[in-house]
Design a protein around this motif. Structure first.
Motif, PDB file in Angstrom:
ATOM      1  N   ARG A 103       0.330   9.904  -3.293  1.00  0.00           N
ATOM      2  CA  ARG A 103      -0.703  10.064  -2.272  1.00  0.00           C
ATOM      3  C   ARG A 103      -0.111   9.904  -0.877  1.00  0.00           C
ATOM      4  O   ARG A 103       0.802   9.090  -0.673  1.00  0.00           O
ATOM      5  CB  ARG A 103      -1.818   9.033  -2.469  1.00  0.00           C
ATOM      6  N   PRO A 104      -0.635  10.637   0.107  1.00  0.00           N
ATOM      7  CA  PRO A 104      -0.172  10.443   1.492  1.00  0.00           C
ATOM      8  C   PRO A 104      -0.573   9.066   1.998  1.00  0.00           C
ATOM      9  O   PRO A 104      -1.700   8.616   1.790  1.00  0.00           O
ATOM     10  CB  PRO A 104      -0.912  11.547   2.266  1.00  0.00           C
ATOM     11  N   LEU A 105       0.331   8.399   2.667  1.00  0.00           N
ATOM     12  CA  LEU A 105       0.060   7.050   3.168  1.00  0.00           C
ATOM     13  C   LEU A 105      -1.086   7.044   4.162  1.00  0.00           C
ATOM     14  O   LEU A 105      -1.853   6.074   4.234  1.00  0.00           O
ATOM     15  CB  LEU A 105       1.321   6.483   3.821  1.00  0.00           C
ATOM     16  N   ASP A 106      -1.248   8.113   4.932  1.00  0.00           N
ATOM     17  CA  ASP A 106      -2.283   8.111   5.972  1.00  0.00           C
ATOM     18  C   ASP A 106      -3.690   8.263   5.412  1.00  0.00           C
ATOM     19  O   ASP A 106      -4.665   8.271   6.166  1.00  0.00           O
ATOM     20  CB  ASP A 106      -2.010   9.201   7.015  1.00  0.00           C
ATOM     21  N   LYS A 107      -3.808   8.363   4.102  1.00  0.00           N
ATOM     22  CA  LYS A 107      -5.131   8.463   3.481  1.00  0.00           C
ATOM     23  C   LYS A 107      -5.709   7.109   3.103  1.00  0.00           C
ATOM     24  O   LYS A 107      -6.836   7.015   2.605  1.00  0.00           O
ATOM     25  CB  LYS A 107      -5.070   9.347   2.228  1.00  0.00           C
ATOM     26  N   VAL A 108      -4.948   6.041   3.312  1.00  0.00           N
ATOM     27  CA  VAL A 108      -5.400   4.708   2.923  1.00  0.00           C
ATOM     28  C   VAL A 108      -5.394   3.795   4.143  1.00  0.00           C
ATOM     29  O   VAL A 108      -4.391   3.688   4.846  1.00  0.00           O
ATOM     30  CB  VAL A 108      -4.495   4.109   1.829  1.00  0.00           C
ATOM     31  N   ILE A 127       0.841  -1.203   0.000  1.00  0.00           N
ATOM     32  CA  ILE A 127       0.000   0.000   0.000  1.00  0.00           C
ATOM     33  C   ILE A 127       0.874   1.250   0.000  1.00  0.00           C
ATOM     34  O   ILE A 127       0.623   2.216  -0.741  1.00  0.00           O
ATOM     35  CB  ILE A 127      -0.947  -0.006   1.215  1.00  0.00           C
ATOM     36  N   ALA A 128       1.915   1.241   0.828  1.00  0.00           N
ATOM     37  CA  ALA A 128       2.822   2.387   0.901  1.00  0.00           C
ATOM     38  C   ALA A 128       3.496   2.632  -0.444  1.00  0.00           C
ATOM     39  O   ALA A 128       3.628   3.784  -0.894  1.00  0.00           O
ATOM     40  CB  ALA A 128       3.864   2.152   1.994  1.00  0.00           C
ATOM     41  N   ALA A 172      -8.391   4.906  -3.808  1.00  0.00           N
ATOM     42  CA  ALA A 172      -9.021   4.174  -2.707  1.00  0.00           C
ATOM     43  C   ALA A 172      -8.529   4.705  -1.363  1.00  0.00           C
ATOM     44  O   ALA A 172      -7.351   5.000  -1.188  1.00  0.00           O
ATOM     45  CB  ALA A 172      -8.711   2.686  -2.814  1.00  0.00           C
ATOM     46  N   THR A 173      -9.449   4.803  -0.419  1.00  0.00           N
ATOM     47  CA  THR A 173      -9.085   5.152   0.956  1.00  0.00           C
ATOM     48  C   THR A 173      -9.290   3.972   1.889  1.00  0.00           C
ATOM     49  O   THR A 173      -8.750   3.946   2.991  1.00  0.00           O
ATOM     50  CB  THR A 173      -9.911   6.346   1.469  1.00  0.00           C
ATOM     51  N   LEU A 174     -10.108   3.001   1.466  1.00  0.00           N
ATOM     52  CA  LEU A 174     -10.349   1.785   2.219  1.00  0.00           C
ATOM     53  C   LEU A 174     -10.187   0.609   1.262  1.00  0.00           C
ATOM     54  O   LEU A 174     -10.906   0.519   0.262  1.00  0.00           O
ATOM     55  CB  LEU A 174     -11.761   1.774   2.816  1.00  0.00           C
ATOM     56  N   VAL A 175      -9.224  -0.263   1.521  1.00  0.00           N
ATOM     57  CA  VAL A 175      -9.061  -1.451   0.687  1.00  0.00           C
ATOM     58  C   VAL A 175      -9.461  -2.668   1.515  1.00  0.00           C
ATOM     59  O   VAL A 175      -9.135  -2.780   2.697  1.00  0.00           O
ATOM     60  CB  VAL A 175      -7.626  -1.593   0.139  1.00  0.00           C
ATOM     61  N   ARG A 176     -10.193  -3.576   0.890  1.00  0.00           N
ATOM     62  CA  ARG A 176     -10.791  -4.718   1.582  1.00  0.00           C
ATOM     63  C   ARG A 176     -10.038  -5.993   1.197  1.00  0.00           C
ATOM     64  O   ARG A 176     -10.234  -6.524   0.114  1.00  0.00           O
ATOM     65  CB  ARG A 176     -12.270  -4.838   1.212  1.00  0.00           C
ATOM     66  N   VAL A 177      -9.188  -6.459   2.075  1.00  0.00           N
ATOM     67  CA  VAL A 177      -8.295  -7.572   1.749  1.00  0.00           C
ATOM     68  C   VAL A 177      -8.556  -8.743   2.690  1.00  0.00           C
ATOM     69  O   VAL A 177      -8.478  -8.586   3.914  1.00  0.00           O
ATOM     70  CB  VAL A 177      -6.820  -7.133   1.837  1.00  0.00           C
ATOM     71  N   GLY A 178      -8.871  -9.885   2.127  1.00  0.00           N
ATOM     72  CA  GLY A 178      -9.116 -11.067   2.935  1.00  0.00           C
ATOM     73  C   GLY A 178      -8.121 -12.175   2.672  1.00  0.00           C
ATOM     74  O   GLY A 178      -7.306 -12.531   3.516  1.00  0.00           O
TER      75      GLY A 178
END
Length: 230
Positions: free
Chosen positions: A24-29, A15-16, A215-221
């Motif tokens: 993009r700033p890392l703290d936005k994800v 993600i980073a 994306a600000t929220l990624v859904r990883v399973g």
């Protein structure tokens, strides 16, 4: 380091890197660990590794699991939701990602209004126009946003999508880009009480592309917990 902790560390690094690539700033994800059909013990293990946000798809499973998880996790409901099951989520979830129709939003508003309280929601868009998936159409989105914005106990925070599955993440990029553009359009309307701060998109196979597209929220399973057996 146990496998789950190692997987979370790897995903956060990816993600980073995607954030750096796209400026993009890392703290936005933020990473949501999708824990459906996984036992409470694995959620506790992920929490111990630093993971805080967890996404569940099924109401009954969420209810059972919530009682078993002792860690103070932040629950997100990300699956298809029937109106008659909303009552089981009240006061238990931080955000509902899958609001795709006015009647569902009205029931969420009714249930949360009993407290009274306000719950954050995302509007789900069927970005690929797939009959097998829920979500309003892009053409319906503005009207839905305006209608839901009138409800006092829900707060629209952004959009969510489940794009068509593709082996190549680059083939999914246009769908993520379209959702971002839809969010920008809705934000530009200045609808009272509506913000487009969150874009919930991207899963195990394509979350890096999703991050690059906003994306600000990624859904990883799977990439965290391994393949599902159910």
């Amino acid at each position: 380091m146990n496998p789950i902790a190692a997987n979370i560390k790897d995903i956060q690094e990816r993600i980073a890197n995607a954030c750096r690539t796209s400026g993009r700033p890392l703290d936005k994800v933020r990473l949501i660990a999708v824990s459906k059909v996984k036992p409470a013990a694995l959620i506790e293990e992920a929490y111990a590794a630093g993971q805080r946000l967890f996404g569940e798809n099924y109401v009954q499973e969420f209810r059972d699991k919530q009682e078993q998880v002792t860690a103070p996790v932040e629950w997100h409901f990300i699956g298809a939701l029937q109106s008659n099951k909303v009552k089981y989520l009240k006061d238990s979830v931080h955000m509902i990602h899958s609001v795709d129709r006015l009647s569902l939003a009205q029931e969420i508003n009714r249930q949360w209004g009993k407290t009274p309280a306000v719950v954050d929601i995302l509007l789900q868009v069927n970005i690929g126009d797939e009959e097998s998936k829920a979500g309003c159409t892009p053409e319906q989105l503005e009207e839905l946003a305006r209608q839901v914005a009138q409800l006092p106990h829900v707060k629209i925070r952004g959009l969510m999508c489940l794009p068509p599955y593709c082996d190549d993440p680059e083939e999914v990029r246009p769908y993520f880009k379209q959702l971002r553009q839809l969010a920008e359009k809705i934000a530009g309307l200045d609808i009272p009480g509506v913000t487009m701060e969150e874009l919930s998109m991207g899963m195990s196979g394509d979350f890096e592309v999703a991050v690059e597209e906003g994306a600000t929220l990624v859904r990883v399973g799977t990439a965290i917990f391994g393949e599902r057996r159910k």
